[in-house]
Scaffold this active site. Sequence first.
Site, PDB file in Angstrom:
ATOM      1  N   LYS A 148       0.824  -1.205   0.000  1.00 25.82           N
ATOM      2  CA  LYS A 148       0.000   0.000   0.000  1.00 25.82           C
ATOM      3  C   LYS A 148       0.862   1.261   0.000  1.00 25.82           C
ATOM      4  O   LYS A 148       2.006   1.269   0.474  1.00 25.82           O
ATOM      5  CB  LYS A 148      -0.933   0.000   1.220  1.00 25.82           C
ATOM      6  CG  LYS A 148      -2.015  -1.094   1.183  1.00 25.82           C
ATOM      7  CD  LYS A 148      -3.121  -0.776   0.215  1.00 25.82           C
ATOM      8  CE  LYS A 148      -4.167  -1.892   0.105  1.00 25.82           C
ATOM      9  NZ  LYS A 148      -5.089  -1.963   1.233  1.00 25.82           N
ATOM     10  N   ARG A 179      -4.313 -10.342   3.407  1.00 19.06           N
ATOM     11  CA  ARG A 179      -4.470 -10.311   1.944  1.00 19.06           C
ATOM     12  C   ARG A 179      -3.180  -9.738   1.359  1.00 19.06           C
ATOM     13  O   ARG A 179      -2.842  -8.578   1.610  1.00 19.06           O
ATOM     14  CB  ARG A 179      -5.675  -9.457   1.556  1.00 19.06           C
ATOM     15  CG  ARG A 179      -5.966  -9.414   0.063  1.00 19.06           C
ATOM     16  CD  ARG A 179      -7.192  -8.561  -0.223  1.00 19.06           C
ATOM     17  NE  ARG A 179      -7.502  -8.526  -1.646  1.00 19.06           N
ATOM     18  CZ  ARG A 179      -6.967  -7.678  -2.523  1.00 19.06           C
ATOM     19  NH1 ARG A 179      -6.082  -6.767  -2.093  1.00 19.06           N
ATOM     20  NH2 ARG A 179      -7.305  -7.720  -3.794  1.00 19.06           N
TER      21      ARG A 179
END
Length: 267
Positions: A209, A246
């Site tokens: 991210k 994830r």
Amino acid sequence: MVKVMGIVNVTPDSFSDGGRYLDPEAGLAHARRLIAAGADILDIGAESTRPGAEPVGEDEEIARAVPLIAAIRAESDVAISIDTMKPQVARAAVAAGANLWNDVAALRFSPDAPAVAAELGCEVVLMHMQGEPRTMQVDPQYGDVVAEVRAFLAERAQAVMADGVARDKIWLDPGIGFGKRLEHNLALLAHLEEIAGLGFPVLLGVSRKRFIAALDPAAGEAPDARLAGSLAAALAGVQAGAAALRVHDVAETVQALKVWSAIAAVR
């Protein structure tokens, strides 16, 4: 044991690997690699939810995702998740062999989404997202991000249970990077136990991210240069109660979890 969910994006525009696995054979080969690396779940996504992403039509999303799900199921009993907001895509994916509906819109995209989830009987992930993918990173604001995300997820869980989704089918996801600034992401990670305290398993998605690059500009704009930060955030999440991660980098995450678990076992 913490589960590892490996990401397979059959999209041309996902933030990390857009286009790499759009071809069905490339997608299946990647799925096989993730299974061999230790993935417990494969998350198949056919519509990008990166900041600024444009919507994809239902038929196109089904055409991208369902053949890959069917191909994986034909040769493996690995758990399969469909990453979609659309009930009809979820319906087609479950018919092809998916076990889990991972919804960034927390079953709010369509009024009939909770009823479809209840009918399908699959597990569902309810994620928090402020806004929608095209606009979610345009000046997101919170008074108390942890309290607000917790309240939202608690409300959504109660709402979908009222529509017939079984409690033991529900997962929660705080939505790191979805309508959040750096400080919001860090606060949620630092207090993830408050989300886990709601009593539902928590899925955490921190892999590659952008907040990692914000903390370490040396990582630059290349998402695959954010592995170390991804692992650090993931392990912090596991310590705070995350039940599944994830991730793009399955083998590295599996190894990190083995070491973390071995150390925790002798405390």
